[in-house]
Scaffold this motif. Structure first.
Motif, PDB file in Angstrom:
ATOM      1  N   ARG A 162       0.847  -1.191   0.000  1.00 30.57           N
ATOM      2  CA  ARG A 162       0.000   0.000   0.000  1.00 30.57           C
ATOM      3  C   ARG A 162       0.880   1.238   0.000  1.00 30.57           C
ATOM      4  NH1 ARG A 162      -5.554  -0.432   1.373  1.00 30.57           N
ATOM      5  NH2 ARG A 162      -5.323   1.781   1.748  1.00 30.57           N
ATOM      6  N   TYR A 163       0.387   2.285  -0.635  1.00 27.43           N
ATOM      7  CA  TYR A 163       1.091   3.552  -0.675  1.00 27.43           C
ATOM      8  C   TYR A 163       0.945   4.228   0.679  1.00 27.43           C
ATOM      9  CZ  TYR A 163       2.480   8.232  -2.038  1.00 27.43           C
ATOM     10  OH  TYR A 163       3.103   9.440  -2.115  1.00 27.43           O
ATOM     11  N   VAL A 164       2.046   4.680   1.225  1.00 31.22           N
ATOM     12  CA  VAL A 164       2.050   5.381   2.509  1.00 31.22           C
ATOM     13  C   VAL A 164       2.491   6.806   2.258  1.00 31.22           C
ATOM     14  CG1 VAL A 164       3.064   5.464   4.812  1.00 31.22           C
ATOM     15  CG2 VAL A 164       2.541   3.263   3.764  1.00 31.22           C
ATOM     16  N   ASP A 165       1.716   7.743   2.809  1.00 35.40           N
ATOM     17  CA  ASP A 165       2.048   9.159   2.673  1.00 35.40           C
ATOM     18  C   ASP A 165       3.345   9.428   3.437  1.00 35.40           C
ATOM     19  OD1 ASP A 165       2.135  11.872   2.396  1.00 35.40           O
ATOM     20  OD2 ASP A 165       0.174  12.261   3.272  1.00 35.40           O
ATOM     21  N   ALA A 194     -19.094  17.225  -9.328  1.00 34.81           N
ATOM     22  CA  ALA A 194     -18.747  15.797  -9.363  1.00 34.81           C
ATOM     23  C   ALA A 194     -17.825  15.490 -10.533  1.00 34.81           C
ATOM     24  CB  ALA A 194     -20.009  14.947  -9.446  1.00 34.81           C
ATOM     25  N   VAL A 195     -18.109  16.082 -11.682  1.00 34.53           N
ATOM     26  CA  VAL A 195     -17.259  15.858 -12.855  1.00 34.53           C
ATOM     27  C   VAL A 195     -15.866  16.444 -12.607  1.00 34.53           C
ATOM     28  CG1 VAL A 195     -16.954  16.486 -15.276  1.00 34.53           C
ATOM     29  CG2 VAL A 195     -19.165  15.672 -14.477  1.00 34.53           C
ATOM     30  N   ALA A 196     -15.804  17.652 -12.078  1.00 32.84           N
ATOM     31  CA  ALA A 196     -14.504  18.284 -11.820  1.00 32.84           C
ATOM     32  C   ALA A 196     -13.701  17.488 -10.782  1.00 32.84           C
ATOM     33  CB  ALA A 196     -14.709  19.715 -11.342  1.00 32.84           C
ATOM     34  N   PHE A 197     -14.337  17.148  -9.663  1.00 33.12           N
ATOM     35  CA  PHE A 197     -13.642  16.379  -8.629  1.00 33.12           C
ATOM     36  C   PHE A 197     -13.269  14.988  -9.127  1.00 33.12           C
ATOM     37  CE2 PHE A 197     -15.694  18.848  -4.880  1.00 33.12           C
ATOM     38  CZ  PHE A 197     -14.714  19.819  -4.993  1.00 33.12           C
ATOM     39  N   GLY A 198     -14.096  14.401  -9.972  1.00 36.20           N
ATOM     40  CA  GLY A 198     -13.798  13.075 -10.506  1.00 36.20           C
ATOM     41  C   GLY A 198     -12.543  13.060 -11.350  1.00 36.20           C
ATOM     42  N   HIS A 199     -12.379  14.083 -12.182  1.00 39.31           N
ATOM     43  CA  HIS A 199     -11.160  14.151 -13.000  1.00 39.31           C
ATOM     44  C   HIS A 199      -9.920  14.400 -12.135  1.00 39.31           C
ATOM     45  CE1 HIS A 199     -12.756  13.720 -17.020  1.00 39.31           C
ATOM     46  NE2 HIS A 199     -13.757  14.530 -16.701  1.00 39.31           N
ATOM     47  N   VAL A 200     -10.050  15.265 -11.149  1.00 37.90           N
ATOM     48  CA  VAL A 200      -8.927  15.518 -10.233  1.00 37.90           C
ATOM     49  C   VAL A 200      -8.595  14.244  -9.457  1.00 37.90           C
ATOM     50  CG1 VAL A 200      -8.217  16.804  -8.181  1.00 37.90           C
ATOM     51  CG2 VAL A 200      -9.368  17.988 -10.048  1.00 37.90           C
ATOM     52  N   ALA A 201      -9.625  13.527  -9.006  1.00 38.69           N
ATOM     53  CA  ALA A 201      -9.409  12.306  -8.228  1.00 38.69           C
ATOM     54  C   ALA A 201      -8.761  11.207  -9.063  1.00 38.69           C
ATOM     55  CB  ALA A 201     -10.734  11.813  -7.658  1.00 38.69           C
ATOM     56  N   LEU A 202      -9.093  11.121 -10.346  1.00 37.95           N
ATOM     57  CA  LEU A 202      -8.432  10.128 -11.203  1.00 37.95           C
ATOM     58  C   LEU A 202      -6.945  10.409 -11.331  1.00 37.95           C
ATOM     59  CD1 LEU A 202     -10.835   9.308 -14.160  1.00 37.95           C
ATOM     60  CD2 LEU A 202      -9.937   7.780 -12.428  1.00 37.95           C
ATOM     61  N   THR A 203      -6.608  11.675 -11.477  1.00 38.94           N
ATOM     62  CA  THR A 203      -5.194  12.047 -11.546  1.00 38.94           C
ATOM     63  C   THR A 203      -4.486  11.694 -10.242  1.00 38.94           C
ATOM     64  OG1 THR A 203      -5.724  13.844 -13.062  1.00 38.94           O
ATOM     65  CG2 THR A 203      -3.598  13.947 -11.942  1.00 38.94           C
ATOM     66  N   SER A 208      -5.406   9.478  -8.105  1.00 38.08           N
ATOM     67  CA  SER A 208      -5.400   8.026  -7.964  1.00 38.08           C
ATOM     68  C   SER A 208      -4.201   7.398  -8.675  1.00 38.08           C
ATOM     69  CB  SER A 208      -6.702   7.453  -8.517  1.00 38.08           C
ATOM     70  OG  SER A 208      -6.677   6.061  -8.512  1.00 38.08           O
ATOM     71  N   ARG A 209      -3.874   7.931  -9.831  1.00 39.58           N
ATOM     72  CA  ARG A 209      -2.684   7.421 -10.539  1.00 39.58           C
ATOM     73  C   ARG A 209      -1.411   7.683  -9.737  1.00 39.58           C
ATOM     74  NH1 ARG A 209      -5.038  10.201 -14.936  1.00 39.58           N
ATOM     75  NH2 ARG A 209      -6.444   8.816 -16.017  1.00 39.58           N
ATOM     76  N   GLN A 210      -1.369   8.793  -9.026  1.00 41.35           N
ATOM     77  CA  GLN A 210      -0.174   9.159  -8.271  1.00 41.35           C
ATOM     78  C   GLN A 210       0.001   8.313  -7.021  1.00 41.35           C
ATOM     79  OE1 GLN A 210      -0.928  13.289  -7.499  1.00 41.35           O
ATOM     80  NE2 GLN A 210      -0.238  13.947  -9.533  1.00 41.35           N
ATOM     81  N   ILE A 211      -1.107   7.844  -6.434  1.00 40.90           N
ATOM     82  CA  ILE A 211      -1.009   7.107  -5.166  1.00 40.90           C
ATOM     83  C   ILE A 211      -1.341   5.625  -5.317  1.00 40.90           C
ATOM     84  CG2 ILE A 211      -1.395   9.121  -3.728  1.00 40.90           C
ATOM     85  CD1 ILE A 211      -4.291   8.269  -3.392  1.00 40.90           C
ATOM     86  N   GLY A 212      -1.199   5.105  -6.501  1.00 46.11           N
ATOM     87  CA  GLY A 212      -1.307   3.672  -6.685  1.00 46.11           C
ATOM     88  C   GLY A 212      -2.710   3.131  -6.859  1.00 46.11           C
ATOM     89  N   GLY A 213      -3.621   3.919  -7.398  1.00 48.44           N
ATOM     90  CA  GLY A 213      -4.960   3.428  -7.703  1.00 48.44           C
ATOM     91  C   GLY A 213      -5.972   3.557  -6.587  1.00 48.44           C
TER      92      GLY A 213
END
Length: 109
Positions: free
Chosen positions: A5-8, A57-66, A68-73
């Protein structure tokens, strides 16, 4: 074999994706209010109320996908669900609004 798991690094705690959760909640809220937009009297208010959380929701969803890629899904499923529900709510509101406008002009105000 266990998945790591990714740890901050700043806090030492497992990473979370709060933006994905926000997208999911806002998308579900927009969808719940957006489905009422075709109803004649309540629909105007429902469309006005549904448009704000749908766009967020659309704006936050796109930010969250980015993120998510940075922190391992982490949070990817919630981000995608928030995107889908936000886009569906936007589609319902736009199609209904166009229908109202067309019917108004056809009937002659």
């Amino acid at each position: 074999m266990a998945k790591q798991r990714y740890v901050d690094p700043r806090t030492g705690k497992p990473a979370r994706n709060g933006t994905a959760v926000a997208a999911l909640v806002l998308g579900l809220l927009a969808l719940a209010t957006g489905v009422w937009s075709p109803v004649p009297v309540v629909g105007v208010l429902a469309a006005l109320v549904a448009i704000v959380p749908a766009v967020l929701a659309v704006a936050f969803g796109h930010v969250a996908l980015t993120r998510s890629r940075q922190i391992g899904g982490i949070g990817r499923a919630a981000a995608i669900t928030g995107l889908y529900t936000g886009y569906v709510a936007l589609g319902i509101v736009v199609v209904t609004t166009v229908g109202w406008i067309v019917s108004t002009f056809v009937q002659g105000f």
